[in-house]
Design a protein around this motif. Structure first.
Motif, PDB file in Angstrom:
ATOM      1  N   LYS A  94     -11.351  37.933  41.053  1.00 53.51           N
ATOM      2  CA  LYS A  94     -10.283  38.312  42.189  1.00 53.51           C
ATOM      3  C   LYS A  94     -10.633  39.281  43.076  1.00 53.51           C
ATOM      4  O   LYS A  94     -11.130  40.264  42.846  1.00 53.51           O
ATOM      5  CB  LYS A  94      -8.973  38.927  40.965  1.00 53.51           C
ATOM      6  CG  LYS A  94      -7.588  39.077  41.943  1.00 53.51           C
ATOM      7  CD  LYS A  94      -6.496  39.377  41.012  1.00 53.51           C
ATOM      8  CE  LYS A  94      -5.336  39.675  41.974  1.00 53.51           C
ATOM      9  NZ  LYS A  94      -4.105  40.152  41.074  1.00 53.51           N
ATOM     10  N   GLN A 133      -9.209  29.347  33.313  1.00 55.70           N
ATOM     11  CA  GLN A 133      -8.576  28.379  34.133  1.00 55.70           C
ATOM     12  C   GLN A 133      -8.731  28.450  35.575  1.00 55.70           C
ATOM     13  O   GLN A 133      -8.631  29.454  36.254  1.00 55.70           O
ATOM     14  CB  GLN A 133      -6.643  28.560  33.895  1.00 55.70           C
ATOM     15  CG  GLN A 133      -6.083  27.663  34.861  1.00 55.70           C
ATOM     16  CD  GLN A 133      -6.314  26.091  34.438  1.00 55.70           C
ATOM     17  OE1 GLN A 133      -6.385  25.760  33.139  1.00 55.70           O
ATOM     18  NE2 GLN A 133      -6.349  25.202  35.639  1.00 55.70           N
ATOM     19  N   GLY A 134      -9.325  27.388  36.031  1.00 63.36           N
ATOM     20  CA  GLY A 134      -9.639  26.854  37.492  1.00 63.36           C
ATOM     21  C   GLY A 134     -11.245  27.474  37.790  1.00 63.36           C
ATOM     22  O   GLY A 134     -11.779  27.243  38.989  1.00 63.36           O
ATOM     23  N   ASN A 164     -12.493  24.314  33.346  1.00 70.24           N
ATOM     24  CA  ASN A 164     -11.731  25.387  32.762  1.00 70.24           C
ATOM     25  C   ASN A 164     -12.093  25.710  31.219  1.00 70.24           C
ATOM     26  O   ASN A 164     -13.121  26.287  30.944  1.00 70.24           O
ATOM     27  CB  ASN A 164     -10.438  24.445  32.725  1.00 70.24           C
ATOM     28  CG  ASN A 164      -9.712  24.070  33.977  1.00 70.24           C
ATOM     29  OD1 ASN A 164      -9.679  25.117  34.899  1.00 70.24           O
ATOM     30  ND2 ASN A 164      -9.536  22.905  34.098  1.00 70.24           N
ATOM     31  N   GLU A 256      -5.785  24.763  39.877  1.00 71.00           N
ATOM     32  CA  GLU A 256      -5.522  26.082  40.143  1.00 71.00           C
ATOM     33  C   GLU A 256      -6.163  27.029  39.475  1.00 71.00           C
ATOM     34  O   GLU A 256      -6.228  26.790  38.275  1.00 71.00           O
ATOM     35  CB  GLU A 256      -4.163  26.161  40.199  1.00 71.00           C
ATOM     36  CG  GLU A 256      -3.230  25.647  41.263  1.00 71.00           C
ATOM     37  CD  GLU A 256      -3.450  25.896  42.598  1.00 71.00           C
ATOM     38  OE1 GLU A 256      -3.585  27.163  42.928  1.00 71.00           O
ATOM     39  OE2 GLU A 256      -3.390  24.920  43.564  1.00 71.00           O
ATOM     40  N   ASP A 258      -6.027  30.779  37.428  1.00 69.49           N
ATOM     41  CA  ASP A 258      -5.193  31.717  37.030  1.00 69.49           C
ATOM     42  C   ASP A 258      -5.699  33.120  37.071  1.00 69.49           C
ATOM     43  O   ASP A 258      -6.837  33.201  36.290  1.00 69.49           O
ATOM     44  CB  ASP A 258      -5.021  31.401  35.408  1.00 69.49           C
ATOM     45  CG  ASP A 258      -3.934  32.474  34.774  1.00 69.49           C
ATOM     46  OD1 ASP A 258      -3.657  33.439  35.256  1.00 69.49           O
ATOM     47  OD2 ASP A 258      -3.337  31.952  33.873  1.00 69.49           O
ATOM     48  N   LYS A 260      -5.292  35.816  35.653  1.00 68.32           N
ATOM     49  CA  LYS A 260      -5.225  36.810  34.515  1.00 68.32           C
ATOM     50  C   LYS A 260      -6.526  36.256  33.818  1.00 68.32           C
ATOM     51  O   LYS A 260      -6.998  37.182  32.956  1.00 68.32           O
ATOM     52  CB  LYS A 260      -4.104  36.407  33.798  1.00 68.32           C
ATOM     53  CG  LYS A 260      -2.802  36.794  34.307  1.00 68.32           C
ATOM     54  CD  LYS A 260      -1.452  36.769  33.567  1.00 68.32           C
ATOM     55  CE  LYS A 260      -1.214  35.258  32.775  1.00 68.32           C
ATOM     56  NZ  LYS A 260      -0.975  34.282  34.034  1.00 68.32           N
ATOM     57  N   ASP A 261      -7.132  34.962  34.105  1.00 73.32           N
ATOM     58  CA  ASP A 261      -8.430  34.693  33.427  1.00 73.32           C
ATOM     59  C   ASP A 261      -9.652  35.408  33.993  1.00 73.32           C
ATOM     60  O   ASP A 261     -10.811  35.177  33.150  1.00 73.32           O
ATOM     61  CB  ASP A 261      -8.421  33.373  33.313  1.00 73.32           C
ATOM     62  CG  ASP A 261      -7.403  32.551  32.268  1.00 73.32           C
ATOM     63  OD1 ASP A 261      -6.815  33.321  31.665  1.00 73.32           O
ATOM     64  OD2 ASP A 261      -7.515  31.187  32.244  1.00 73.32           O
TER      65      ASP A 261
END
Length: 275
Positions: A94, A133-134, A164, A256, A258, A260-261
């Motif tokens: 991120k 995810q993603g 994923n 998409e 996530d 948080k992952d």
């Protein structure tokens, strides 16, 4: 005096006729194996075991961002790269500094473009894939030169793609024949293979003049043959290709991300090329 004028004229013509060379376009090492060579044991011709603290820039370049799904978040930012204890970490993270870079995520990837390309041989990459995810880690190949024109005329070889939290990987052959002419069953253009992503695995390709043989942990999983009597675009794999390894995030296929992952990473142990 006439002789001097003649000499000056020749020098001037040589200067005008010479193209000034710049270092902007490096000349890659091309390892091309002869098509009709006798069958011999594989010989190691190129490798990287990531034993140095920094990325070997004589072999690799950090992949810059591009407009393709897979390249939206590519970056040269050090946050997405780490070499520790003989392992190369390519990370998807991120982005916490959107003033410096407005994109929400950043991803790391390396390729040999402009530095190494090969035609025929065996390549293996030992790596561990993390899931999110993603997340879309990939090991793949593209042509070094545009022998047949723009993409997808020169083809694409996907040695490994993972999506994923899947327990399978995809191994795929793309070309104008499969993507534009929609010839996806003659021959089948991809397979899926069960893969334990909790462990290191060896993803490989054996490339011959008449077939591509995909492997997982030294076992053949899928063969894409050169066909006769079909459109010539079915086999653009008669030219040198370079290698890409990247921890991609997001896109129309994987879906998409996530946040948080994150972070997520692909861990590369070594890369070996044989001919």
């Amino acid at each position: 005096m006439k002789n001097k004028v003649g000499i000056y004229g020749i020098v001037l013509l040589l200067l005008v006729g010479c193209k000034v060379m710049t270092p902007e376009e490096p000349i890659p090492t091309l390892l091309v194996q002869k098509e009709n060579r006798p069958k011999k044991a594989w010989k190691l011709v190129w490798q990287d075991e990531f034993e140095t603290k920094e990325l070997d820039t004589t072999k690799w370049t950090r992949i810059p961002p591009n407009n393709a799904d897979w390249g939206n978040y590519m970056t040269s930012d050090d946050q997405c790269y780490e070499i520790t204890d003989g392992l190369m970490y390519l990370k998807g993270i991120k982005n916490n500094d959107t003033l410096k870079d407005p994109r929400p995520y950043l991803t790391g990837g390396i390729y040999t473009k402009g530095k190494l390309a090969f035609q025929y041989g065996k390549i293996e990459i030992r790596a561990k894939l993390e899931s999110a995810q993603g997340a879309w880690p990939a090991i793949w190949m593209l042509s070094e030169q545009k022998k047949y024109g723009d993409y997808p005329r020169n083809g694409e070889i996907d040695i490994m793609e993972h999506l994923n939290y899947d327990s399978i990987i995809y191994q795929t052959t793309h070309s104008y024949y499969t993507l534009e002419l929609k010839q996806k069953e003659n021959p089948p253009y991809y397979t899926t293979v069960p893969c334990d992503t909790e462990q290191f695995n060896t993803f490989g390709l054996e490339w011959y003049p008449d077939r591509l043989v995909y492997t997982l942990n030294d076992k053949e999983s899928y063969t894409y043959p050169r066909m006769e009597g079909v459109d010539p675009s079915q086999w653009p794999f008669d030219q040198p290709f370079y290698l890409l390894i990247d921890q991609q995030l997001g896109g129309s296929w994987v879906g998409e991300v996530d946040p948080k992952d994150l972070p997520v990473q692909m861990i590369i142990d070594w890369v070996k090329l044989y001919q």
